[in-house]
Every structure is written in C-alpha cells, then in structure tokens.
Scaffold this active site. Structure first.
Site, PDB file in Angstrom:
ATOM      1  N   ASN A  75       0.838  -1.198   0.000  1.00 22.22           N
ATOM      2  CA  ASN A  75       0.000   0.000   0.000  1.00 22.22           C
ATOM      3  C   ASN A  75       0.869   1.243   0.000  1.00 22.22           C
ATOM      4  O   ASN A  75       1.562   1.506   0.965  1.00 22.22           O
ATOM      5  CB  ASN A  75      -0.877   0.008   1.262  1.00 22.22           C
ATOM      6  CG  ASN A  75      -1.757  -1.214   1.359  1.00 22.22           C
ATOM      7  OD1 ASN A  75      -2.691  -1.345   0.597  1.00 22.22           O
ATOM      8  ND2 ASN A  75      -1.442  -2.119   2.270  1.00 22.22           N
ATOM      9  N   HIS A  97      -2.948   6.128  10.865  1.00 20.57           N
ATOM     10  CA  HIS A  97      -3.950   7.039  11.409  1.00 20.57           C
ATOM     11  C   HIS A  97      -3.301   8.074  12.328  1.00 20.57           C
ATOM     12  O   HIS A  97      -2.318   7.781  13.011  1.00 20.57           O
ATOM     13  CB  HIS A  97      -4.992   6.265  12.222  1.00 20.57           C
ATOM     14  CG  HIS A  97      -5.799   5.327  11.395  1.00 20.57           C
ATOM     15  ND1 HIS A  97      -6.863   5.728  10.627  1.00 20.57           N
ATOM     16  CD2 HIS A  97      -5.690   3.987  11.198  1.00 20.57           C
ATOM     17  CE1 HIS A  97      -7.372   4.695  10.007  1.00 20.57           C
ATOM     18  NE2 HIS A  97      -6.681   3.614  10.335  1.00 20.57           N
ATOM     19  N   THR A 150       9.464  -1.317  12.679  1.00 21.23           N
ATOM     20  CA  THR A 150       9.076   0.066  12.952  1.00 21.23           C
ATOM     21  C   THR A 150      10.213   1.053  12.727  1.00 21.23           C
ATOM     22  O   THR A 150       9.988   2.257  12.789  1.00 21.23           O
ATOM     23  CB  THR A 150       8.608   0.199  14.410  1.00 21.23           C
ATOM     24  OG1 THR A 150       9.697  -0.148  15.278  1.00 21.23           O
ATOM     25  CG2 THR A 150       7.415  -0.701  14.699  1.00 21.23           C
ATOM     26  N   LYS A 151      11.445   0.543  12.505  1.00 21.70           N
ATOM     27  CA  LYS A 151      12.601   1.430  12.337  1.00 21.70           C
ATOM     28  C   LYS A 151      13.633   0.761  11.441  1.00 21.70           C
ATOM     29  O   LYS A 151      13.508  -0.409  11.096  1.00 21.70           O
ATOM     30  CB  LYS A 151      13.211   1.782  13.693  1.00 21.70           C
ATOM     31  CG  LYS A 151      13.775   0.585  14.440  1.00 21.70           C
ATOM     32  CD  LYS A 151      14.329   0.996  15.795  1.00 21.70           C
ATOM     33  CE  LYS A 151      14.989  -0.186  16.484  1.00 21.70           C
ATOM     34  NZ  LYS A 151      15.587   0.188  17.748  1.00 21.70           N
TER      35      LYS A 151
END
Length: 172
Positions: A75, A97, A150-151
């Site tokens: 995405n 979000h 996440t990193k």
C-alpha cells in the site's frame, strides 16, 4: 497514479490473473501476472514474480529477480530492490492514522503524512511481517516471520519480533 488506463488494467488483473494458482505450479501463471503488473506499477524489472492474491498499486517499484509473495499487500509508495525474497502475507503500510488530539476521536483525525518504504537489494522478508511507514530495510537484511518493523537497521542484520530488533548478523 490511478489514472483511467491503470484502473482498467488493475480490474483486469483482479479478474483474470490475481487468483491464478501459485507460480510453482506452472511458469505461465508467473508470466501472466507479470504482464499485468507491467501495465500497473511505476517500474518493474526483469524476472519479477508476483504471486497469487498479491495486492499492489501503481506507485510500487520492483527491481530485477524480486518477488511479491502470496497474498501480500503493498500500500503506497514502495521501492523493492533487486533479488528480494518475500514470504506470504507480508504487509507494507506507508501511512497510519493520526491520534494525537485527545479532544477528537481517532476516526475524526484522518491520516498522518505518507512515508515511503524502501527495501534495498538482497533481502528476505519472512511470512506475515509488517513493514511500517518510513522504514528502509537495508541491503542484505533478513526479516523474520511475523516481525513488525518500525525502524531502520544496519545492513546484513537479521531482525525479528514485535517490535523488531536485531537477533543476529549475516556472515557471522
């Protein structure tokens, strides 16, 4: 990038190619999905394998000898390097979000700014890994199955867990 022509090709991909059997059953299925992907994505290299059920959008760029695994979801703005192995059901998200304002409900806050994802060359991403916005998977990295990345990590790292952390180094 979802112009009318691209939308038509994506609909045709969804109807005719997306759910053909996996490529190991017959090379023709790989060739058919590749044909449609060439009409949809921003850039696609040679010998690319798009597997059964894969979702991708026109902003994806894919290097040579790379693959998108069974039922993967790409995405947003995603660059996949050369020689990438990708297991089934890997998910890439380039946006998330917004939730900082506690005076508004989360649903009222919309989305954060999109951050592209980059997968450098010679990486292996295991089944059901999740790659979050702005992450760059460095050259030679192995992402363990189920990892939530996440990193960023150094080249040739072996990472896994939730959140992902270094669990080893290739070549040592």
């Amino acid at each position: 990038m979802w112009n009318k022509k691209t939308k038509i090709w994506y609909v045709l991909y969804t109807i005719f190619a997306k759910n053909l059997p996996v490529s190991r059953r017959a090379k023709i299925f790989k060739q058919i999905r590749y044909f449609f992907a060439k009409k949809i994505v921003n850039k696609i290299g040679k010998n690319v394998n798009i597997e059964k059920g894969a979702y991708f959008n026109p902003r994806v760029k894919i290097g040579d000898n790379s693959g998108i695994g069974v039922n993967c979801e790409l995405n947003g703005d995603i660059t996949i390097g050369n020689n990438i192995l990708m297991g089934p059901e890997v998910v890439f998200y380039t946006e998330n979000h917004e939730f900082k304002d506690t005076k508004k409900t989360i649903i009222e806050q919309g989305y954060r700014e999109e951050k592209p994802i980059i997968i450098e060359d010679d990486c292996w991403i295991g089944r059901r890994a999740i790659i979050l916005p702005g992450v760059k998977i460095a050259k030679g990295t192995i992402v363990g199955a189920g990892a939530i990345v996440t990193k960023n990590f150094p080249e040739y790292s072996i990472i896994g867990g939730n959140p992902a952390k270094i669990i080893g180094k290739r070549g040592k």
